[in-house]
Design an enzyme around this catalytic site. Structure first.
Site, PDB file in Angstrom:
ATOM      1  N   TYR A 124       0.841  -1.203   0.000  1.00 17.53           N
ATOM      2  CA  TYR A 124       0.000   0.000   0.000  1.00 17.53           C
ATOM      3  C   TYR A 124       0.879   1.256   0.000  1.00 17.53           C
ATOM      4  O   TYR A 124       0.701   2.154  -0.833  1.00 17.53           O
ATOM      5  CB  TYR A 124      -0.928  -0.016   1.223  1.00 17.53           C
ATOM      6  CG  TYR A 124      -1.609   1.293   1.511  1.00 17.53           C
ATOM      7  CD1 TYR A 124      -2.672   1.743   0.730  1.00 17.53           C
ATOM      8  CD2 TYR A 124      -1.193   2.105   2.577  1.00 17.53           C
ATOM      9  CE1 TYR A 124      -3.296   2.965   1.005  1.00 17.53           C
ATOM     10  CE2 TYR A 124      -1.815   3.317   2.858  1.00 17.53           C
ATOM     11  CZ  TYR A 124      -2.857   3.741   2.074  1.00 17.53           C
ATOM     12  OH  TYR A 124      -3.466   4.943   2.340  1.00 17.53           O
ATOM     13  N   TRP A 149      -4.070   8.050   9.781  1.00 19.07           N
ATOM     14  CA  TRP A 149      -5.045   7.584  10.775  1.00 19.07           C
ATOM     15  C   TRP A 149      -6.376   8.343  10.661  1.00 19.07           C
ATOM     16  O   TRP A 149      -6.882   8.906  11.642  1.00 19.07           O
ATOM     17  CB  TRP A 149      -4.474   7.746  12.185  1.00 19.07           C
ATOM     18  CG  TRP A 149      -3.271   6.915  12.499  1.00 19.07           C
ATOM     19  CD1 TRP A 149      -2.338   6.419  11.636  1.00 19.07           C
ATOM     20  CD2 TRP A 149      -2.837   6.496  13.811  1.00 19.07           C
ATOM     21  NE1 TRP A 149      -1.370   5.732  12.316  1.00 19.07           N
ATOM     22  CE2 TRP A 149      -1.650   5.759  13.648  1.00 19.07           C
ATOM     23  CE3 TRP A 149      -3.335   6.688  15.094  1.00 19.07           C
ATOM     24  CZ2 TRP A 149      -0.957   5.195  14.725  1.00 19.07           C
ATOM     25  CZ3 TRP A 149      -2.645   6.143  16.171  1.00 19.07           C
ATOM     26  CH2 TRP A 149      -1.471   5.401  15.978  1.00 19.07           C
TER      27      TRP A 149
HETATM   28  N1  LIG Z   1      -8.018   6.155   6.009  1.00 18.25           N
HETATM   29  C1  LIG Z   1      -6.823   6.391   6.519  1.00 18.25           C
HETATM   30  O1  LIG Z   1      -6.539   6.060   7.672  1.00 18.25           O
HETATM   31  C2  LIG Z   1      -5.770   7.092   5.693  1.00 18.25           C
HETATM   32  C3  LIG Z   1      -4.491   7.285   6.243  1.00 18.25           C
HETATM   33  C4  LIG Z   1      -3.526   7.945   5.480  1.00 18.25           C
HETATM   34  C5  LIG Z   1      -3.830   8.393   4.218  1.00 18.25           C
HETATM   35  N2  LIG Z   1      -5.067   8.166   3.703  1.00 18.25           N
HETATM   36  C6  LIG Z   1      -5.337   8.631   2.348  1.00 18.25           C
HETATM   37  O2  LIG Z   1      -6.388   9.571   2.431  1.00 18.25           O
HETATM   38  C7  LIG Z   1      -7.153   9.506   1.224  1.00 18.25           C
HETATM   39  C8  LIG Z   1      -8.629   9.363   1.570  1.00 18.25           C
HETATM   40  O3  LIG Z   1      -8.815   8.165   2.299  1.00 18.25           O
HETATM   41  P1  LIG Z   1     -10.217   7.763   2.935  1.00 18.25           P
HETATM   42  O4  LIG Z   1      -9.962   7.445   4.349  1.00 18.25           O
HETATM   43  O5  LIG Z   1     -11.251   8.755   2.572  1.00 18.25           O
HETATM   44  O6  LIG Z   1     -10.456   6.402   2.163  1.00 18.25           O
HETATM   45  P2  LIG Z   1     -11.810   5.588   1.926  1.00 18.25           P
HETATM   46  O7  LIG Z   1     -12.837   6.005   2.916  1.00 18.25           O
HETATM   47  O8  LIG Z   1     -11.399   4.170   1.814  1.00 18.25           O
HETATM   48  O9  LIG Z   1     -12.289   6.125   0.517  1.00 18.25           O
HETATM   49  C9  LIG Z   1     -11.627   5.797  -0.672  1.00 18.25           C
HETATM   50  C10 LIG Z   1     -12.618   5.927  -1.783  1.00 18.25           C
HETATM   51  O10 LIG Z   1     -11.946   5.641  -3.006  1.00 18.25           O
HETATM   52  C11 LIG Z   1     -12.827   4.893  -3.809  1.00 18.25           C
HETATM   53  N3  LIG Z   1     -12.115   4.124  -4.811  1.00 18.25           N
HETATM   54  C12 LIG Z   1     -11.433   2.950  -4.674  1.00 18.25           C
HETATM   55  N4  LIG Z   1     -10.972   2.555  -5.865  1.00 18.25           N
HETATM   56  C13 LIG Z   1     -11.353   3.503  -6.769  1.00 18.25           C
HETATM   57  C14 LIG Z   1     -11.184   3.648  -8.164  1.00 18.25           C
HETATM   58  N5  LIG Z   1     -10.509   2.749  -8.881  1.00 18.25           N
HETATM   59  N6  LIG Z   1     -11.723   4.742  -8.756  1.00 18.25           N
HETATM   60  C15 LIG Z   1     -12.425   5.652  -8.047  1.00 18.25           C
HETATM   61  N7  LIG Z   1     -12.625   5.557  -6.736  1.00 18.25           N
HETATM   62  C16 LIG Z   1     -12.079   4.494  -6.096  1.00 18.25           C
HETATM   63  C17 LIG Z   1     -13.576   3.996  -2.846  1.00 18.25           C
HETATM   64  O11 LIG Z   1     -14.769   3.571  -3.454  1.00 18.25           O
HETATM   65  P3  LIG Z   1     -15.354   2.084  -3.177  1.00 18.25           P
HETATM   66  O12 LIG Z   1     -15.645   2.064  -1.717  1.00 18.25           O
HETATM   67  O13 LIG Z   1     -16.549   2.051  -4.058  1.00 18.25           O
HETATM   68  O14 LIG Z   1     -14.256   1.147  -3.579  1.00 18.25           O
HETATM   69  C18 LIG Z   1     -13.792   4.943  -1.680  1.00 18.25           C
HETATM   70  O15 LIG Z   1     -15.017   5.638  -1.834  1.00 18.25           O
HETATM   71  C19 LIG Z   1      -6.571   8.358   0.405  1.00 18.25           C
HETATM   72  O16 LIG Z   1      -5.669   8.884  -0.529  1.00 18.25           O
HETATM   73  C20 LIG Z   1      -5.817   7.536   1.422  1.00 18.25           C
HETATM   74  O17 LIG Z   1      -4.748   6.824   0.828  1.00 18.25           O
HETATM   75  C21 LIG Z   1      -6.044   7.547   4.417  1.00 18.25           C
END
Ligand SMILES: NC(=O)c1ccc[n+]([C@@H]2O[C@H](COP(=O)([O-])OP(=O)(O)OC[C@H]3O[C@@H](n4cnc5c(N)ncnc54)[C@H](OP(=O)(O)O)[C@@H]3O)[C@@H](O)[C@H]2O)c1
Length: 299
Positions: A124, A149
């Protein structure tokens, strides 16, 4: 102002939409509307909408599953941002891309600055680092914000998982030797809007202020939820990473140094515990209104 948000069903995208200024005309595209790993579809959507800003909140975020689905993780986390950067260049849009503390190995021994060397431990993190590099190569003026987080009242996150486990089992065993910074999606979204408005380009870090282990975070969730009468007594037990092996290795200390961001925004972020209280209050209010609606029954 025309704004495109990808990954519209996710935690961050929902917060970005909720925290937008009224003048923002937002096109919110879920994974069903736009698969960011499809470069042709990305180019077509961006040409059609001609946004001034694109927030890429789409990501493959299942850290452990990425270990065995590297192709998919790289397609979404590297090729997706690459296509968005190329399309942004075509139409002159600004791109705000989001990355992660998991680009670091956690061995530095002090909070990571944006310019510190990235060395991901798992697939990842490697796929997210490749995404950053692809964006910077195609669109050097893009804004890349690493965070960590992330949690919110919606979606899959540690707070909701802990509340469920604590409510059903009355106890939780939680890793105490991984240190980071819990970050509310709402505060992150505010910071992204403000960093973009402030003309930020290149790599920035944003997390809520303060640091915690997962154990500290879980303990705070238990205390705050109890204060709201969402939970009864809960025993939170600290364990080590060795006690809870996961397919993907995780950095043991991935605190991000956010000084550059706070300098630009003119103030430090809110403390994570304050933000946690706000999110729990929302979850509490939602549960209460759901209960009231069930009690009322169908009309
Ligand atoms: N969550 C954390 O703890 C965390 C930590 C550090 C950094 N980040 C970063 O912060 C950002 C936002 O994360 P988040 O927590 O909002 O994540 P999230 O809740 O998992 O949301 C990610 C979204 O991306 C969508 N997605 C997945 N594959 C896709 C594709 N091929 N095309 C278009 N959409 C797609 C998912 O849709 P489906 O559900 O339909 O697949 C989901 O709605 C990301 O860049 C993540 O890497 C997150």
């Amino acid at each position: 102002m025309r704004v495109m948000v990808t990954g519209a069903g996710g935690q961050l995208a929902r917060a970005l939409i909720a925290r937008a200024q009224p003048q923002a005309r937002i096109t919110a595209l879920s994974s069903r509307d736009l698969d960011v790993s499809d470069a042709v579809a990305v180019s077509a959507a961006v040409r059609r909408e001609k946004p001034e800003i694109i927030f890429n909140a789409a990501a493959y975020t299942t850290v452990d599953r990425a270990q065995t689905e590297a192709d998919r993780a790289f397609a979404v986390n590297r090729d997706g941002p690459a296509a968005l950067a190329a399309a942004s260049r075509e139409v002159g849009a600004r791109l705000v891309h989001v990355s992660t503390d998991f680009v670091f190995d956690g061995l530095l021994g002090r909070p990571y600055r944006p310019e510190d060397e990235a060395r991901p431990l798992g697939v990842y993190g490697a796929s997210k680092l490749a995404g950053e590099e692809a964006v910077a190569a195609a669109l050097p003026e893009a804004l890349i914000v690493r965070t960590a987080w992330v949690y919110s009242p919606h979606g899959h996150n540690f707070v909701r998982t802990m509340l469920r486990i604590m409510a059903t089992r009355g106890e939780a065993r939680v890793v105490a030797d991984q240190i980071g910074a819990p970050t509310s999606a709402a505060n992150l979204a505010d910071a992204l809007w403000r960093l973009d408005a402030g003309g930020a380009q290149g790599v920035y870090h944003y997390t809520d202020a303060g640091v915690a282990s997962w154990y500290d975070f879980a303990q705070a969730i238990a205390e705050e939820a109890r204060g709201l009468n969402m939970l009864g007594a809960v025993h939170v037990q600290p364990i080590t990473t060795a006690d809870y092996p996961t397919p993907a290795p995780r950095p043991s200390f991935s605190v991000l140094d956010c000084t550059k961001t706070w300098d630009l925004l003119g103030a430090p972020a809110p403390h994570w515990r304050t933000a946690l209280r706000e999110v729990l209050a929302i979850l509490h209010a939602t549960a209460q209104s759901d209960r009231a609606a069930r009690h009322e029954g169908p009309r």
